[in-house]
Write a protein that holds these residues in place. Structure first.
Motif, PDB file in Angstrom:
ATOM      1  N   ALA A   1     -10.903   8.289  -7.993  1.00 43.80           N
ATOM      2  CA  ALA A   1     -11.261   7.812  -6.654  1.00 43.80           C
ATOM      3  C   ALA A   1      -9.858   6.936  -6.324  1.00 43.80           C
ATOM      4  O   ALA A   1      -9.155   6.706  -6.772  1.00 43.80           O
ATOM      5  N   PRO A   2      -9.824   6.948  -4.854  1.00 38.42           N
ATOM      6  CA  PRO A   2      -8.702   6.382  -4.387  1.00 38.42           C
ATOM      7  C   PRO A   2      -8.950   4.786  -4.534  1.00 38.42           C
ATOM      8  O   PRO A   2      -9.813   4.404  -4.773  1.00 38.42           O
ATOM      9  N   VAL A   3      -7.677   4.204  -4.508  1.00 39.60           N
ATOM     10  CA  VAL A   3      -7.724   2.571  -4.402  1.00 39.60           C
ATOM     11  C   VAL A   3      -6.530   2.277  -3.514  1.00 39.60           C
ATOM     12  O   VAL A   3      -5.776   3.137  -2.985  1.00 39.60           O
ATOM     13  N   ALA A   4      -6.739   1.068  -3.044  1.00 38.40           N
ATOM     14  CA  ALA A   4      -5.789   0.481  -2.312  1.00 38.40           C
ATOM     15  C   ALA A   4      -5.230  -0.870  -2.641  1.00 38.40           C
ATOM     16  O   ALA A   4      -6.021  -1.726  -3.218  1.00 38.40           O
ATOM     17  N   VAL A   5      -3.863  -1.030  -2.182  1.00 44.81           N
ATOM     18  CA  VAL A   5      -3.198  -2.300  -2.510  1.00 44.81           C
ATOM     19  C   VAL A   5      -2.549  -2.724  -1.174  1.00 44.81           C
ATOM     20  O   VAL A   5      -1.819  -2.123  -0.586  1.00 44.81           O
ATOM     21  N   ILE A   6      -2.792  -3.923  -1.191  1.00 47.21           N
ATOM     22  CA  ILE A   6      -2.186  -4.756  -0.054  1.00 47.21           C
ATOM     23  C   ILE A   6      -1.183  -5.828  -0.439  1.00 47.21           C
ATOM     24  O   ILE A   6      -1.563  -6.487  -1.487  1.00 47.21           O
ATOM     25  N   ASP A   7       0.094  -5.472  -0.149  1.00 50.07           N
ATOM     26  CA  ASP A   7       1.304  -6.423  -0.790  1.00 50.07           C
ATOM     27  C   ASP A   7       1.654  -7.338   0.485  1.00 50.07           C
ATOM     28  O   ASP A   7       2.034  -6.906   1.557  1.00 50.07           O
ATOM     29  N   ILE A   8       1.306  -8.574   0.204  1.00 48.34           N
ATOM     30  CA  ILE A   8       1.589  -9.629   1.160  1.00 48.34           C
ATOM     31  C   ILE A   8       2.962 -10.287   0.905  1.00 48.34           C
ATOM     32  O   ILE A   8       3.142 -10.959  -0.303  1.00 48.34           O
ATOM     33  N   GLY A   9       4.063  -9.843   1.777  1.00 47.33           N
ATOM     34  CA  GLY A   9       5.398 -10.312   1.575  1.00 47.33           C
ATOM     35  C   GLY A   9       5.665 -11.318   2.304  1.00 47.33           C
ATOM     36  O   GLY A   9       5.136 -11.567   3.451  1.00 47.33           O
ATOM     37  N   SER A  10       7.084 -11.936   2.263  1.00 47.35           N
ATOM     38  CA  SER A  10       7.460 -13.058   3.287  1.00 47.35           C
ATOM     39  C   SER A  10       7.572 -12.292   4.647  1.00 47.35           C
ATOM     40  O   SER A  10       7.505 -12.864   5.738  1.00 47.35           O
ATOM     41  N   ASN A  11       8.133 -11.174   4.671  1.00 48.81           N
ATOM     42  CA  ASN A  11       8.376 -10.657   6.162  1.00 48.81           C
ATOM     43  C   ASN A  11       7.428  -9.321   6.600  1.00 48.81           C
ATOM     44  O   ASN A  11       7.284  -9.479   7.722  1.00 48.81           O
ATOM     45  N   SER A  12       6.678  -8.629   5.670  1.00 46.64           N
ATOM     46  CA  SER A  12       5.970  -7.490   5.776  1.00 46.64           C
ATOM     47  C   SER A  12       4.923  -7.795   4.887  1.00 46.64           C
ATOM     48  O   SER A  12       4.961  -8.281   3.794  1.00 46.64           O
ATOM     49  N   ILE A  13       3.736  -7.107   5.662  1.00 49.46           N
ATOM     50  CA  ILE A  13       2.688  -6.848   4.717  1.00 49.46           C
ATOM     51  C   ILE A  13       2.176  -5.365   4.589  1.00 49.46           C
ATOM     52  O   ILE A  13       2.456  -4.793   5.888  1.00 49.46           O
ATOM     53  N   LYS A  14       2.160  -4.778   3.627  1.00 50.95           N
ATOM     54  CA  LYS A  14       1.796  -3.209   3.607  1.00 50.95           C
ATOM     55  C   LYS A  14       0.667  -3.047   2.967  1.00 50.95           C
ATOM     56  O   LYS A  14       0.119  -3.762   2.057  1.00 50.95           O
TER      57      LYS A  14
ATOM     58  N   ILE B   1      -9.912  -2.548  -4.091  1.00 51.91           N
ATOM     59  CA  ILE B   1      -8.869  -3.072  -3.364  1.00 51.91           C
ATOM     60  C   ILE B   1      -8.310  -4.175  -3.926  1.00 51.91           C
ATOM     61  O   ILE B   1      -9.075  -4.881  -4.168  1.00 51.91           O
ATOM     62  N   GLN B   2      -6.981  -4.200  -4.022  1.00 48.61           N
ATOM     63  CA  GLN B   2      -6.540  -5.205  -4.587  1.00 48.61           C
ATOM     64  C   GLN B   2      -5.474  -5.849  -3.639  1.00 48.61           C
ATOM     65  O   GLN B   2      -4.462  -5.059  -3.051  1.00 48.61           O
ATOM     66  N   LEU B   3      -5.461  -7.208  -3.256  1.00 44.30           N
ATOM     67  CA  LEU B   3      -4.399  -7.916  -2.704  1.00 44.30           C
ATOM     68  C   LEU B   3      -3.639  -8.720  -3.514  1.00 44.30           C
ATOM     69  O   LEU B   3      -4.087  -9.222  -4.458  1.00 44.30           O
ATOM     70  N   VAL B   4      -2.251  -8.628  -3.147  1.00 44.89           N
ATOM     71  CA  VAL B   4      -1.248  -9.059  -3.976  1.00 44.89           C
ATOM     72  C   VAL B   4      -0.251  -9.951  -3.320  1.00 44.89           C
ATOM     73  O   VAL B   4      -0.075  -9.381  -2.026  1.00 44.89           O
TER      74      VAL B   4
END
Length: 158
Positions: free
Chosen positions: A3-16, A78-81
């Motif tokens: 199954a698909p998984v999603a990761v959101i990477d919260i950085g200083s300049n960008s969020i992906k 879904i994982q937010l880091v």
């Protein structure tokens, strides 16, 4: 196919966001990715790092947009880091609480070591880099620099 998984990477300049799944042959297949420049750390200082109201609002808007882009893939998880901007900010916990309240997803703070090791893991999963054996990586972000040495595709030093 997993199954698909999603990761959101919260950085200083960008969020992906990255939506991916593992194929039966073990290869990680990217289904979707998107990067939004939102500069949540704009205006912070090293002596007293605090996320501004505008920065937190831009960050939350970006996270909501990326969650909406991931939704059609029906990710099983879904994982937010978050990295240095949130980790180092005196009000980083306030931002994380706002994200949780608005999305229902907690934000996991990555240590510097975890950030470096996850960068390394991501690089060694990239089929475009499969030919590399011994190499160096320098990842300069808005608030941190990760330096990695790879020997035989394994992190030798981070």
């Amino acid at each position: 196919m997993s199954a698909p998984v999603a990761v959101i990477d919260i950085g200083s300049n960008s969020i992906k966001v990255l939506v991916a799944r593992r194929r039966p042959d073990g290869v990680v297949e990217q289904l979707h990715n998107k990067t939004l420049d939102c500069r949540i750390s704009a205006g912070t200082s090293a002596s007293s790092p605090r996320l501004s109201e505008d920065g937190m609002a831009r960050g939350l808007d970006a996270i909501l947009e990326l969650l909406a882009l991931a939704a059609p893939f029906s990710p099983a998880r879904i994982q937010l880091v978050a990295t240095s901007a949130v980790r180092d900010a005196a009000n980083g916990d306030e931002f994380r609480a706002r994200v949780l309240a608005a999305t229902g997803h907690p934000v996991r703070l990555l240590s510097g070591d975890e950030e470096a090791n996850l960068i390394g893991l991501g690089l060694t999963c990239d089929p475009a880099l499969a030919h590399l054996r011994d190499f160096y990586v320098f990842d300069l972000g808005g608030g941190s620099l990760e330096c990695l040495t790879f020997r035989d595709r394994r992190i030798a030093q981070a």
